[in-house]
Every structure is written in C-alpha cells, then in structure tokens.
Write a protein that holds these residues in place. Structure first.
Motif, PDB file in Angstrom:
ATOM      1  N   MET A 148      -3.815   2.662  -9.321  1.00  0.00           N
ATOM      2  CA  MET A 148      -3.181   3.841  -8.732  1.00  0.00           C
ATOM      3  C   MET A 148      -1.653   3.739  -8.745  1.00  0.00           C
ATOM      4  SD  MET A 148      -5.056   6.249  -8.229  1.00  0.00           S
ATOM      5  CE  MET A 148      -6.687   6.264  -8.907  1.00  0.00           C
TER       6      MET A 148
ATOM      7  N   LYS B 190       0.826  -1.217   0.000  1.00  0.00           N
ATOM      8  CA  LYS B 190       0.000   0.000   0.000  1.00  0.00           C
ATOM      9  C   LYS B 190       0.850   1.252   0.000  1.00  0.00           C
ATOM     10  CE  LYS B 190      -4.672  -0.428   1.613  1.00  0.00           C
ATOM     11  NZ  LYS B 190      -5.011  -0.441   0.213  1.00  0.00           N
TER      12      LYS B 190
ATOM     13  N   MET C  61      -0.570   4.794 -12.117  1.00  0.00           N
ATOM     14  CA  MET C  61      -0.709   6.230 -12.423  1.00  0.00           C
ATOM     15  C   MET C  61       0.586   7.002 -12.115  1.00  0.00           C
ATOM     16  SD  MET C  61      -3.394   7.080 -13.916  1.00  0.00           S
ATOM     17  CE  MET C  61      -3.327   8.864 -13.777  1.00  0.00           C
TER      18      MET C  61
ATOM     19  N   LYS D 123      -0.161   7.771   2.295  1.00  0.00           N
ATOM     20  CA  LYS D 123      -1.083   8.867   1.945  1.00  0.00           C
ATOM     21  C   LYS D 123      -0.274  10.139   1.686  1.00  0.00           C
ATOM     22  CE  LYS D 123      -5.515   7.407   2.937  1.00  0.00           C
ATOM     23  NZ  LYS D 123      -5.502   6.291   1.984  1.00  0.00           N
TER      24      LYS D 123
END
Lengths: 367, 72
Positions: A342, A192, A345, A195
């Motif tokens: 993502m 992951k 990207m 953020k």
C-alpha cells in the motif's frame, strides 16, 4: 488472369514475413506467457492483419483498421476513455494517506526528461524524442496519446516498447533496486499511514482536475477523463456508470486500442534501424526513472526522521500495480513481515499522474 | 497474554493455516491474504496457542482487522 493478380500470396514481401514473426512472437507472449495479454493479443493480431497484402485494411478513408485508428486514436478518443476506466478503478487512498510520497512519483519522471535529451543527441527530432522519452513512464495509453499527436510514425514501436517494459517490470526493476539499496534499507518498515476519509477521496478528483489542468491545460483529455472516472467511483451515486467505465467500456476500448496500435506497425514503419534505438532508449528511460525514484527516497531519508523504505521510490514509474507488487516482494525478501504494497501504491499512482503531466508539458511545447 | 493477529493490508482471505487449539511459534504462517492479485502471507506475532480464528476463506478484510487471537 485478374484472379491470379488478386492472389495475396503473390504480393507477400520479405518485410511482411518478418512482421508476421513479430506478430506471432507477441501472440506467443500474450497467450503462452500471459504477458499483458489484454493488449499484446490484439496488438499482435493487428500487426498480422496489417501486414497481409492487398487487404486495403489500412487504406486511408476506406480500410477498416484505418478507420479504427483514425477515429479512435488520432482523434484522441480511445486513450482518454482508457483513463476514464482507470479512474473508475483507482483508489487514491494510498496516495492521499502519504502525500509526501507524491514526490517519488514526480522524481520517477527523471528518465522521461533525460531520454528526451538523449534521443535528440541520437538525431531524433524534438517531437520524436518526446515520444520516446515518455516510454520511461511505462504508461501505454499516455505513450499512445502523445505519439498520435507528435510522432504518429513511431506510435507502434513506442507503444509496443511501453507495454513490453510494463510486462517486464518484475525482470527489469529488481536488479536496479538491489544495486541502489542495502539490505537494511530494503527491510525498513514504514510507519502506518493515516486513514483517508470518504470525503477526502470524493474531493480529490475535483481538486486534482482544477489544479492540474489549470497548470498544464494540454493534459486535460487524459486527466479530465481519469478524474471523472474516479468521481464516478468515489461519489457512490453512479455505481452503474463506474462499473461500465471500468469493465464493459474499458474492454471495448481495449479491443480497438490494441488492434489500432498493431495496425500502425506495417513493415515500412517498423523495420527501420531507429526502432531498435527506440527500444534501447525506452529501456534507458525506464531504468533511469526507476533509479531516480529510489534515489529521491534515499535523499528524503537524510532530512526526515520518519524513514521511507527507498524501494517504494521505484514504484514511481506508472506501471500500476506491477511496480508496487515488485516493491512489496522485494521488501518481504528482506524482512518477511514487511508489507510495502500500500505504501508503494502512493508513488505508483502519483507516477501515472506525473507521466500524464509530462506528456502535457511536451504537448504544450511541441504540439 | 492474548495477542491479536491484525491484517497488514486490505485483501481477501485465500487460505488459513491454523485452527483453534493449534500451537504456533512466532513467524509461523497464520493465513494468506490476496491483495491486488498478489498473495501476502500473514505471520504469527508471538508464540502461543490459537484461541480464536475470526475469518474464513473468501472473507474480505480491511487493514488492521483482527484475523486471529494467539494466547501466549
């Protein structure tokens, strides 16, 4: 008698008819197949208009389409405005959350440079070779920007090649991706991403402008507008400007860009044997770029314990977001719970910046 | 044990395949998200009964938002 001489139908040439066929093919692809319709439709119609006899549309100083082209493209106005809109549209979060994936966007410029040398071997001049090489970045406005500066006579062919390959990303890339990766590699689930804060996103366009333009000043028109558009978005204080840049203004400039590009494709400019070569070399550039992103990702896995799914390297070509979507689909084919969109990207956005920098380097050397 | 189905990426809820009370098996479709004009299916992380659905069609969700709860 004068009226008969003015009849367009008597001045039609075979070359024009051939260009009508090309125009109608692009219109068909745009309307029936919906391949890049926002660009291929105005380009197709521009080609049709530019290849009708006695219209004077492309007559220097007088013609309507000549004026669009001269003041929009040749004066470097429209491609940077497209980048303004793209910037207002772009969330750089995926790139900032995984900075190491930026290298994949850089590696995917491999095809651009390789084709630059290959095109010279086929007899193209340095300026022409640079313009053909940039097709490998699969970035329409950058290709048009560079062509207008270095090789205006190739602008139409190179732009259509770039947009065609962008539309064909889902067909061209998967076989290369399958060839260069194993099923296990495609199934790699990535850790992951962290953020990204609003402050990081706000500072990025300012920092990127400083760093990139100080290194490659010739990239300033595109990078400057790209980052200004992004600052509109991330500052959250000029939402009206951000909205206008990404919607209304983008639509307006897209109309003029498409028609102008189409208008450069007269029969004498386009029906030449070297245009076929441009399409072939452009495809080589695009293929090599896809492969070099994949290969770098595999090399990075040799030294890093935090594995990268090599598919995301293929998104280093700047066809945004088509290349990232293809990566996502291929990853899900190998493992249906693998969500790579993502992650892909990041290199995808780095690829846009990488292609602009490559264009800036060519301009500094050759412009 | 209750397990939450988390959004793997940000997107819009396009359709929901389960309702409260349904029994699902691991890897069954729970819902479909749309992100960047592409449909992404979200699957059940484990076997069990759906005890809550936290979203409705049309909702915009962020990555890691809880979409549903499965009690196994």
């Amino acid at each position: 008698m004068a009226f008969i001489e003015q009849l367009g139908v008597l001045s039609v040439t075979l070359g024009m008819v051939a260009m009508w066929a090309i125009a109608l093919t692009l219109l068909y692809l745009a309307i029936a197949k919906q391949h890049e319709p926002l660009l291929l439709l105005p380009i197709g119609f521009g080609i049709l208009l530019a290849n009708l006899p006695l219209t004077g549309l492309m007559t220097p100083e007088e013609g309507l389409l000549w004026r669009f082209y001269r003041y929009g493209v040749e004066w470097e106005v429209i491609p940077p405005l497209v980048f303004l809109g793209l910037g207002a549209h772009t969330d750089f979060g995926p790139l900032l959350s995984q900075p190491r994936l930026i290298f994949l966007g850089a590696a995917a410029q491999g095809g651009v440079y390789l084709t630059f040398f290959a095109a010279q071997a086929f007899g193209f001049s340095l300026e022409e070779a640079a313009t053909i090489g940039i097709i490998g970045g699969a970035d329409g406005p950058t290709t048009i920007f560079l062509a207008a500066q270095l090789a205006p006579h190739l602008l139409g062919a190179c732009a259509v090649a770039a947009y065609s390959y962008m539309a064909l990303v889902p067909i061209i890339q998967p076989p290369i991706m399958r060839l260069l990766t194993t099923e296990q590699e495609r199934a790699i689930r990535m850790k992951k991403a962290r953020k990204v804060t609003a402050r990081e996103k706000l500072l990025f366009p300012i920092a990127a402008t400083l760093v990139i333009i100080l290194l490659v000043p010739a990239s300033a028109p595109l990078i400057g507008m790209f980052m200004l558009g992004n600052l509109f978005r991330e500052s959250k204080v000029v939402e009206r400007l951000a909205e206008t840049a990404q919607d209304a203004l983008m639509n307006i400039v897209t109309i003029f860009l498409g028609v102008s590009v189409g208008a450069t494709m007269s029969a004498e400019n386009f029906l030449r044997t070297d245009v076929i070569l441009i399409f072939v070399l452009g495809l080589v550039a695009f293929t090599v770029s896809t492969a070099s992103g994949l290969i770098l990702a595999k090399l990075m896995n040799l030294v890093s314990s935090d594995k990268i799914n090599p598919l995301v390297g293929a998104a280093g070509v700047s066809a945004v977001p088509m290349a990232a979507r293809v990566v996502h689909k291929m990853g899900a084919e190998a493992d249906k719970k693998n969500y790579l969109l993502m992650f892909a990207m990041g290199p995808n956005l780095a690829g846009v910046i990488g292609t602009v920098i490559a264009a800036g380097i060519f301009l500094s050397m050759l412009g | 044990m209750a397990e939450e189905v988390l959004a793997p990426l940000a997107g819009k809820v396009l359709s929901i395949a389960v309702s409260v009370g349904d029994t699902v098996e691991e890897d069954d479709e729970v819902l479909v998200l749309e992100a960047m004009k592409m449909e992404t299916v979200v699957y059940a992380p484990s076997d069990g009964e759906v005890t809550a659905v936290a979203v409705k069609v049309g909702d915009q969700v962020e990555e890691d938002d809880a979409l549903a709860t499965i009690d196994g």
